[in-house]
Design a protein around this motif. Structure first.
Motif, PDB file in Angstrom:
ATOM      1  N   SER A  12       0.846  -1.189   0.000  1.00 45.84           N
ATOM      2  CA  SER A  12       0.000   0.000   0.000  1.00 45.84           C
ATOM      3  C   SER A  12       0.887   1.246   0.000  1.00 45.84           C
ATOM      4  CB  SER A  12      -0.908  -0.001   1.237  1.00 45.84           C
ATOM      5  OG  SER A  12      -1.709   1.146   1.263  1.00 45.84           O
ATOM      6  N   PRO A  14       2.188   5.016   0.453  1.00 48.14           N
ATOM      7  CA  PRO A  14       1.822   6.125   1.344  1.00 48.14           C
ATOM      8  C   PRO A  14       1.229   7.273   0.527  1.00 48.14           C
ATOM      9  CG  PRO A  14       4.186   6.060   1.026  1.00 48.14           C
ATOM     10  CD  PRO A  14       3.623   4.843   0.334  1.00 48.14           C
ATOM     11  N   HIS A  38       5.079   9.950   9.072  1.00 44.24           N
ATOM     12  CA  HIS A  38       4.946   8.620   9.664  1.00 44.24           C
ATOM     13  C   HIS A  38       4.540   7.606   8.613  1.00 44.24           C
ATOM     14  CE1 HIS A  38       5.521   9.520  13.869  1.00 44.24           C
ATOM     15  NE2 HIS A  38       4.768  10.602  13.714  1.00 44.24           N
ATOM     16  N   THR A  39       5.002   6.394   8.812  1.00 45.10           N
ATOM     17  CA  THR A  39       4.499   5.268   8.028  1.00 45.10           C
ATOM     18  C   THR A  39       3.377   4.626   8.826  1.00 45.10           C
ATOM     19  OG1 THR A  39       5.934   3.592   9.014  1.00 45.10           O
ATOM     20  CG2 THR A  39       6.834   4.851   7.139  1.00 45.10           C
ATOM     21  N   VAL A  40       2.681   3.725   8.183  1.00 39.70           N
ATOM     22  CA  VAL A  40       1.624   2.989   8.885  1.00 39.70           C
ATOM     23  C   VAL A  40       2.203   2.233  10.076  1.00 39.70           C
ATOM     24  CG1 VAL A  40       1.762   0.950   7.403  1.00 39.70           C
ATOM     25  CG2 VAL A  40      -0.390   1.493   8.553  1.00 39.70           C
ATOM     26  N   TRP A  41       3.479   1.852   9.987  1.00 35.74           N
ATOM     27  CA  TRP A  41       4.112   1.096  11.068  1.00 35.74           C
ATOM     28  C   TRP A  41       4.711   1.992  12.141  1.00 35.74           C
ATOM     29  CZ3 TRP A  41       4.882  -0.289   5.894  1.00 35.74           C
ATOM     30  CH2 TRP A  41       4.223  -1.459   5.499  1.00 35.74           C
ATOM     31  N   SER A  42       4.956   3.252  11.832  1.00 37.77           N
ATOM     32  CA  SER A  42       5.587   4.139  12.824  1.00 37.77           C
ATOM     33  C   SER A  42       4.611   5.105  13.477  1.00 37.77           C
ATOM     34  CB  SER A  42       6.732   4.932  12.177  1.00 37.77           C
ATOM     35  OG  SER A  42       6.227   5.948  11.320  1.00 37.77           O
ATOM     36  N   TYR A  65      -4.075   3.733   3.506  1.00 37.05           N
ATOM     37  CA  TYR A  65      -2.726   3.545   4.031  1.00 37.05           C
ATOM     38  C   TYR A  65      -2.709   3.406   5.559  1.00 37.05           C
ATOM     39  CZ  TYR A  65       2.249   4.199   4.807  1.00 37.05           C
ATOM     40  OH  TYR A  65       3.551   4.024   5.199  1.00 37.05           O
ATOM     41  N   PHE A  66      -3.480   4.235   6.269  1.00 40.42           N
ATOM     42  CA  PHE A  66      -3.418   4.245   7.730  1.00 40.42           C
ATOM     43  C   PHE A  66      -4.448   3.342   8.407  1.00 40.42           C
ATOM     44  CE2 PHE A  66      -1.126   8.286   6.932  1.00 40.42           C
ATOM     45  CZ  PHE A  66       0.030   7.979   7.629  1.00 40.42           C
TER      46      PHE A  66
END
Length: 159
Positions: A12, A14, A38-42, A65-66
């Motif tokens: 996916s 960003p 931010h990324t989805v993981w951060s 994305y989120f």
């Protein structure tokens, strides 16, 4: 992040910084500031808690994305915490509301790939049966009906 979400959403893309939040107001500016970079993981849980009700403010690409970060909080929801608000608004955001413009929801939902929709269905199945949150099983079942139908349509098209 839960393995099945991380795998399904790995590709996916960003959203661009300009596409994160399409509206200009104080609330959108705060959301843009807190999610930018931010990324989805951060994305910190504190940012998700702060913006538990703001999924509707995200652009379709930012929503796609989120959403896994929000689903992660919903899946690991601790009763009596801010996680419950995240969970409730995730469920709300995944079901077109009766008096709403369904084309708005369709524009958001059609961006998801078949593996992403399958992961959303898997998450909703868990949310719909979590005994700690029986109070919102009806909402989770409604969302599950919507997303199973979407998955079925995508499967038929071979998407």
């Amino acid at each position: 992040m839960t393995g099945f979400l991380a795998i399904a959403f790995a590709a996916s893309p960003p959203p661009s910084p300009d596409d994160l939040v399409p509206h200009e107001c104080e609330e959108c500016s705060d959301l843009r500031r807190d999610f930018s970079g931010h990324t989805v993981w951060s994305l910190p849980p504190a940012a998700i808690h702060e913006h538990f009700g703001d999924l509707a403010l995200l652009s379709p690409s930012a929503f796609r994305y989120f959403l896994p970060a929000y689903l992660q909080v919903a899946l690991n929801c601790t009763p009596g915490t801010k996680d419950e608000m995240v969970r409730q608004f995730v469920l709300y955001s995944l079901v077109p509301q009766p008096d709403s413009d369904h084309s708005w929801y369709e524009a958001r939902f059609r961006t998801f790939t078949q593996p992403e929709v399958a992961a959303i269905v898997q998450a909703l199945e868990a949310l719909a049966t979590d005994p700690r949150h029986a109070y919102d099983h009806d909402e989770a079942q409604q969302a599950l009906t919507v997303w199973r139908a979407r998955l079925h349509r995508l499967s038929e098209r071979g998407a």
